[in-house]
Design a protein around this motif. Structure first.
Motif, PDB file in Angstrom:
ATOM      1  N   LEU A  66       0.817  -1.212   0.000  1.00 23.97           N
ATOM      2  CA  LEU A  66       0.000   0.000   0.000  1.00 23.97           C
ATOM      3  C   LEU A  66       0.852   1.263   0.000  1.00 23.97           C
ATOM      4  CD1 LEU A  66      -2.824  -1.075   2.487  1.00 23.97           C
ATOM      5  CD2 LEU A  66      -2.912  -1.000  -0.015  1.00 23.97           C
ATOM      6  N   ASP A  67       1.955   1.245   0.752  1.00 26.26           N
ATOM      7  CA  ASP A  67       2.849   2.410   0.771  1.00 26.26           C
ATOM      8  C   ASP A  67       3.431   2.671  -0.614  1.00 26.26           C
ATOM      9  OD1 ASP A  67       2.389   2.864   3.426  1.00 26.26           O
ATOM     10  OD2 ASP A  67       4.213   1.857   4.118  1.00 26.26           O
ATOM     11  N   ALA A 110       0.692   3.887  -3.111  1.00 21.72           N
ATOM     12  CA  ALA A 110       0.307   5.278  -2.831  1.00 21.72           C
ATOM     13  C   ALA A 110       1.402   6.249  -3.263  1.00 21.72           C
ATOM     14  CB  ALA A 110       0.019   5.440  -1.339  1.00 21.72           C
ATOM     15  N   MET A 133       1.393   6.925  -7.164  1.00 25.93           N
ATOM     16  CA  MET A 133       0.208   7.501  -7.807  1.00 25.93           C
ATOM     17  C   MET A 133       0.512   8.868  -8.412  1.00 25.93           C
ATOM     18  SD  MET A 133      -2.543   5.572  -7.643  1.00 25.93           S
ATOM     19  CE  MET A 133      -3.860   6.761  -7.715  1.00 25.93           C
ATOM     20  N   TRP A 167      -6.722   7.770  -9.759  1.00 21.88           N
ATOM     21  CA  TRP A 167      -7.176   7.233  -8.469  1.00 21.88           C
ATOM     22  C   TRP A 167      -7.528   5.749  -8.637  1.00 21.88           C
ATOM     23  CZ3 TRP A 167      -9.736  10.605 -11.568  1.00 21.88           C
ATOM     24  CH2 TRP A 167     -10.990  10.209 -12.071  1.00 21.88           C
TER      25      TRP A 167
END
Length: 208
Positions: free
Chosen positions: A114-115, A118, A121, A126
């Motif tokens: 997830l890090d 994110a 991005m 999104w």
């Protein structure tokens, strides 16, 4: 009783004396054959007498060597037993450490994923879904989202590839979709589906 000696004087007694001397001669002088037969026996006895101390010393030396060999064997058996115990303890500790590493590895996997996602991005992009895809030794992740243009999607994929925890980034599919804005207008976006694989960073001491 009267005896008359008809033999010349001295003949009868001398003859008897000679016979007596002749009969006793073998008892005084040994036969050369008897001496020759006794020499090997005497030589054998002499050789045995000389070799007996040597054989005795050799036997004592062999006994000492056997005693030392038994002592060394007992000491070596003790060392082997100690080495086996140390090896068993080392294997047990290694198994426990490996179990702990596997637990830590599983605990930090999704935090890293997830890090990294994110951080990769880009703007005007999104996500709508992120989940594990399939099984196996490697953790595979499927990422779905929307982006305003294809350049942003390309930038997003390149950033994912640069991550130390993510690899094998591939585009599963993309399509154009229309999103309705609050004012009633429509915004055409690119819907995409990516697939990436998680890989732990090979750093000593890192629980991942």
């Amino acid at each position: 009783m009267i005896e008359i000696n008809l033999m010349p004087r001295g003949t009868g007694h001398a003859a008897r004396g000679r016979r007596s001397s002749g009969e006793s001669l073998p008892l005084r002088v040994a036969s050369p054959w008897h001496l020759a037969a006794s020499v090997p026996g005497l030589a054998t006895i002499l050789v045995l007498a000389l070799l007996h101390p040597v054989a005795r010393d050799r036997q004592r030396l062999l006994e000492d060597r056997v005693t030392r060999a038994r002592g060394d064997s007992a000491a070596l058996a003790g060392l082997i037993s100690s080495a086996d115990q140390l090896r068993a303890g080392r294997d047990s500790v290694a198994a426990r450490v490996q179990a702990i590493r596997e637990l830590d590895h599983g605990r930090y996997v999704w935090s890293h994923i997830l890090d990294e996602v994110a951080a990769a991005m880009p703007q005007f992009t999104w996500l709508t879904r992120i989940a594990q895809a399939g099984g196996g030794d490697k953790v595979q992740v499927e990422i779905e989202g929307r982006t305003a243009n294809t350049f942003a999607l390309t930038r997003f994929m390149n950033r994912l590839e640069d991550s130390p925890f993510l690899t094998s980034v591939s585009l599963v599919g993309t399509e154009q979709v229309a999103e309705r804005l609050p004012d009633g207008a429509e915004w055409v976006l690119s819907a995409f589906v990516l697939q990436v694989s998680y890989q732990p960073r090979p750093t000593v001491g890192n629980p991942a």
